[in-house]
Design an enzyme around this catalytic site. Sequence first.
Site, mmCIF file in Angstrom:
data_model
loop_
_atom_site.group_PDB
_atom_site.id
_atom_site.type_symbol
_atom_site.label_atom_id
_atom_site.label_comp_id
_atom_site.label_asym_id
_atom_site.label_seq_id
_atom_site.Cartn_x
_atom_site.Cartn_y
_atom_site.Cartn_z
ATOM 1 N N GLU A 164 40.129 37.921 21.389
ATOM 2 C CA GLU A 164 39.098 38.920 21.088
ATOM 3 C C GLU A 164 38.833 39.898 22.245
ATOM 4 O OE1 GLU A 164 35.729 36.684 19.670
ATOM 5 O OE2 GLU A 164 36.964 35.571 18.263
ATOM 6 N N ASN A 205 45.051 36.812 20.275
ATOM 7 C CA ASN A 205 44.344 36.397 19.063
ATOM 8 C C ASN A 205 43.135 37.285 18.830
ATOM 9 O OD1 ASN A 205 44.094 34.348 16.938
ATOM 10 N ND2 ASN A 205 42.228 33.706 18.014
ATOM 11 N N HIS A 241 38.759 35.805 9.527
ATOM 12 C CA HIS A 241 37.403 35.393 9.149
ATOM 13 C C HIS A 241 36.874 36.490 8.229
ATOM 14 C CE1 HIS A 241 37.079 32.045 11.934
ATOM 15 N NE2 HIS A 241 37.381 32.830 12.955
ATOM 16 N N GLU A 271 42.703 31.497 11.877
ATOM 17 C CA GLU A 271 41.347 30.935 11.723
ATOM 18 C C GLU A 271 40.757 31.291 10.352
ATOM 19 O OE1 GLU A 271 38.803 32.036 14.985
ATOM 20 O OE2 GLU A 271 40.382 31.834 16.484
ATOM 21 N N ASP A 273 38.905 31.741 6.998
ATOM 22 C CA ASP A 273 37.875 31.217 6.111
ATOM 23 C C ASP A 273 37.408 32.406 5.258
ATOM 24 O OD1 ASP A 273 35.963 30.521 9.104
ATOM 25 O OD2 ASP A 273 36.236 32.475 8.129
HETATM 26 O O1 G3I Z 1 29.250 19.518 21.846
HETATM 27 C C1 G3I Z 1 28.027 20.159 22.232
HETATM 28 C C2 G3I Z 1 26.866 19.181 22.038
HETATM 29 O O2 G3I Z 1 27.012 18.103 22.959
HETATM 30 C C3 G3I Z 1 25.546 19.911 22.261
HETATM 31 O O3 G3I Z 1 24.474 19.019 21.963
HETATM 32 C C4 G3I Z 1 25.490 21.133 21.342
HETATM 33 C C5 G3I Z 1 24.204 21.915 21.502
HETATM 34 O O4 G3I Z 1 24.256 22.622 22.729
HETATM 35 O O5 G3I Z 1 26.593 22.021 21.657
HETATM 36 C C6 G3I Z 1 27.814 21.383 21.374
HETATM 37 O O6 G3I Z 1 28.874 22.270 21.691
HETATM 38 C C7 G3I Z 1 28.997 23.345 20.763
HETATM 39 C C8 G3I Z 1 30.433 23.324 20.212
HETATM 40 O O7 G3I Z 1 30.662 24.464 19.334
HETATM 41 C C9 G3I Z 1 30.709 22.044 19.414
HETATM 42 O O8 G3I Z 1 29.888 22.051 18.276
HETATM 43 C C10 G3I Z 1 28.775 24.654 21.522
HETATM 44 O O9 G3I Z 1 27.417 24.716 21.919
HETATM 45 C C11 G3I Z 1 29.105 25.838 20.588
HETATM 46 O O10 G3I Z 1 29.034 27.057 21.335
HETATM 47 C C12 G3I Z 1 30.523 25.695 20.049
HETATM 48 O O11 G3I Z 1 30.733 26.773 19.120
HETATM 49 C C13 G3I Z 1 32.113 27.077 18.874
HETATM 50 C C14 G3I Z 1 32.345 28.538 19.259
HETATM 51 O O12 G3I Z 1 33.671 28.957 18.867
HETATM 52 C C15 G3I Z 1 32.196 28.765 20.745
HETATM 53 O O13 G3I Z 1 33.158 27.986 21.444
HETATM 54 C C16 G3I Z 1 32.351 26.884 17.382
HETATM 55 O O14 G3I Z 1 32.296 25.475 17.086
HETATM 56 C C17 G3I Z 1 33.715 27.436 16.984
HETATM 57 O O15 G3I Z 1 33.844 27.413 15.562
HETATM 58 C C18 G3I Z 1 33.855 28.889 17.448
HETATM 59 O O16 G3I Z 1 35.167 29.286 17.128
HETATM 60 C C19 G3I Z 1 35.468 30.674 17.390
HETATM 61 C C20 G3I Z 1 36.892 30.747 17.937
HETATM 62 O O17 G3I Z 1 36.975 29.992 19.135
HETATM 63 C C21 G3I Z 1 37.303 32.195 18.155
HETATM 64 N N1 G3I Z 1 37.187 32.969 16.898
HETATM 65 C C22 G3I Z 1 35.813 32.921 16.342
HETATM 66 C C23 G3I Z 1 35.412 31.475 16.067
HETATM 67 C C24 G3I Z 1 34.039 31.400 15.435
HETATM 68 O O18 G3I Z 1 33.066 31.871 16.325
#
Ligand code: G3I
Length: 355
Positions: A164, A205, A241, A271, A273
């Site tokens: 991105e 990506n 997406h 990715e 959906d």
């Molecule tokens: O695992 C921790 C947990 O221990 C904690 O209690 C909780 C609350 O703070 O956070 C948890 O981690 C989260 C993680 O997802 C696992 O659920 C992070 O805060 C959260 O930021 C993270 O979000 C991910 C996001 O990327 C940022 O990394 C999403 O699951 C994931 O679907 C999203 O994926 C992105 C791709 O990488 C790039 N393209 C867009 C896509 C959607 O945004």
Amino acid sequence: MPTRCRYFCYGVIPCLVVLIATPGIPASISPFTTGSLRALAAARGFWIGAGDIHIWPLSADVQYRDVLAREFNILTPGVAMKFEVVQPDVDRFTFDTGDAIVAFARAHDMRVRGHTLVWHAALPQWLTAGQFSHDRLAAILKDHILTEVGHFRGRVSAWDVVNEGLNGDGTLRDTIWFRALGADYIDQVFRWARRADPDVSLFYNEFGAEGMGPKSDGLYRLVRGMLERGVPIGGVGLQMHVSLNDGPRPAEVAANMRRLAALGLEIQITEMDVRIQDTPGPLAEKLTAQARYYHDILRACLAVPRCTALLTWGISDRDSWIPGYVGHDDAPLLFDAAFASKPAYDALARALAGR
Ligand code: G3I
């Protein structure tokens, strides 16, 4: 909206790795049925997968593990290989969740897409609040890339090196990395990744650049320039997406894929959906339209020889990131919250079978 329960559970990870790695445990811990998406995909040398794979459901949810291993031959970790997880402190790297997910994939003869090395999000606090000089940030990023790519060398088939990096108009996004390393930062980080692993496929990506328009034109110019400068880029990830009522037309996606393929690049849908809740009408009709869209996008990919993979972002509607993103429930994936297959699953099977 069901809460998504995703934790880094240290007590579970070693159990998961032991479960997977211990000899004598069946390599595949789930029934492998014929006629699955991965069987249909393998018959034509195609990669069908699920991304946004997280260690907590993988280690605690049998259905999640079984469907993942039965239906898909490639996966992408959701967060386990991101900067904030891999390098929680400037002088500390942790790979245990990434290693556990890779171990699961290898135990089930699945490929792994590394995701992602350079992104403006998922950065640790010590980095974003660190007040580092540009030179120091460049050194930190170089060390991050060389260390992480080196760690997973030989165990991941591709890296989303940069994620991105563009604005909606196709210009370079103003990120911490753009400001620290300058406008040619993308060339530089691809070269660092190649130095750490001479064989892995290196991808750029992006979201919102799947059809034809300013952002995909900007993406095309970016990667064409990289190739002209001898930068080791091998492929483009189109995230896909989308929403049912405003997704790019499959014909436009096909045209965009063809022009990228004409540059010699591999294309993967990384990715996918398809949101349906913002489309009016009865649910059954929306699920049918969603299935048709998945089908037509996969057919467009299969018609371009260099389009080699389609991954959804999540396995079931229960685990999708979309409800948290849009603020209400949705049903964007191939399996419902109970892991029952939806019309979109059958549609992908038909496309893989050439129908
Ligand atoms: O695992 C921790 C947990 O221990 C904690 O209690 C909780 C609350 O703070 O956070 C948890 O981690 C989260 C993680 O997802 C696992 O659920 C992070 O805060 C959260 O930021 C993270 O979000 C991910 C996001 O990327 C940022 O990394 C999403 O699951 C994931 O679907 C999203 O994926 C992105 C791709 O990488 C790039 N393209 C867009 C896509 C959607 O945004």
